[in-house]
Design an enzyme around this catalytic site. Structure first.
Site, PDB file in Angstrom:
ATOM      1  N   GLU A 152      -1.264  15.300  51.887  1.00 31.06           N
ATOM      2  CA  GLU A 152      -1.023  14.620  53.151  1.00 31.06           C
ATOM      3  C   GLU A 152      -2.071  15.085  54.157  1.00 31.06           C
ATOM      4  O   GLU A 152      -2.593  16.203  54.065  1.00 31.06           O
ATOM      5  CB  GLU A 152       0.381  14.944  53.690  1.00 31.06           C
ATOM      6  N   ASP A 177      10.908  -2.447  44.019  1.00 32.99           N
ATOM      7  CA  ASP A 177      11.319  -1.443  44.996  1.00 32.99           C
ATOM      8  C   ASP A 177      10.405  -1.458  46.218  1.00 32.99           C
ATOM      9  O   ASP A 177      10.860  -1.274  47.352  1.00 32.99           O
ATOM     10  CB  ASP A 177      11.330  -0.060  44.352  1.00 32.99           C
TER      11      ASP A 177
END
Length: 232
Positions: A152, A177
């Site tokens: 991240e 999904d």
């Protein structure tokens, strides 16, 4: 600050740039340059002084498109990219229709998230999670889970950590999904009906918190252009 040929000779600068680029890419992929996980408090500790300077320069250039994005640095050949497109594009059509997003854009997103299929999220036994979009196992998720390392961007620096990700029984379930997640979450409403505009789609996902990479939308747009060209 960019250095010109008057400060460093062109051959030496090219060699230094290549060294920094390799080091920064290794840092981004591995977290600390040595394969171990790093924390926000130790970010940059394993980089050489030149690499520490170059990391932020490279991240800024990635955002501006000055250096090839990570999706262009993994040595994926044209035939391999085409095989990925041929496999994934049909799966993207149903989800694309639900979201109002071109299937080529969703195929590009899957390519970005998996390194053109080379870096899929896998379980400890090596089985594929069929998670094409890096969706984490948060909230009310009751399905399968795999634990994997992810990077991240926090405070402008890459931070590696282990996270739980959703696992699916098939690639089709991953696309279904994604359609539920993006279509049903108010944070991502700006991504709906983006059509063929991959950059607008990616920017809307960034605003909603889907991705922390500041260059996410630009990378997605570059890959989508390749997919759209290959799908014609």
């Amino acid at each position: 600050m960019a250095r010109g040929a008057g400060e460093v000779g062109a051959p030496r600068f090219d060699a230094l740039f290549q060294q920094l680029n390799r080091e920064v890419v290794r840092y981004i992929e591995q977290g600390d340059g040595s394969g171990g996980a790093s924390s926000a408090g130790s970010t940059g500790a394993a980089l050489s002084p030149e690499g520490a300077w170059g990391r932020q320069q490279a991240l800024s250039s990635l955002t501006a498109g000055g250096i090839a994005g990570a999706e262009d640095l993994n040595g994926v050949g044209e035939a391999e990219r085409q095989a990925f497109i041929d496999e994934v594009l049909p799966l993207a059509r149903g989800a694309g229709a639900k979201l109002g997003v071109a299937p080529e854009v969703l195929t590009a997103q899957a390519a970005l998230e998996t390194g053109w299929g080379r870096s899929p999220l896998r379980a400890a036994d090596g089985a594929s999670s069929h998670n094409y979009f890096g969706i984490k196992a948060t909230g009310t998720w009751q399905g399968g889970v795999v634990q994997a390392m992810t990077t991240e961007i926090e405070g402008g620096a890459p931070v590696a950590r282990s996270e739980a990700f959703r696992a699916y029984a098939s690639p089709a379930q991953s696309f279904d999904d994604l359609a539920r997640l993006v279509g049903g979450n108010p944070r991502y409403q700006g991504a709906l009906n983006a059509g063929t505009d991959a950059r607008a789609y990616g920017q809307a996902l960034q605003r909603g918190g889907y991705a922390t990479d500041p260059a996410y939308a630009d990378k997605l747009a570059r890959i989508a252009a390749r997919v759209q060209g290959a799908a014609k």
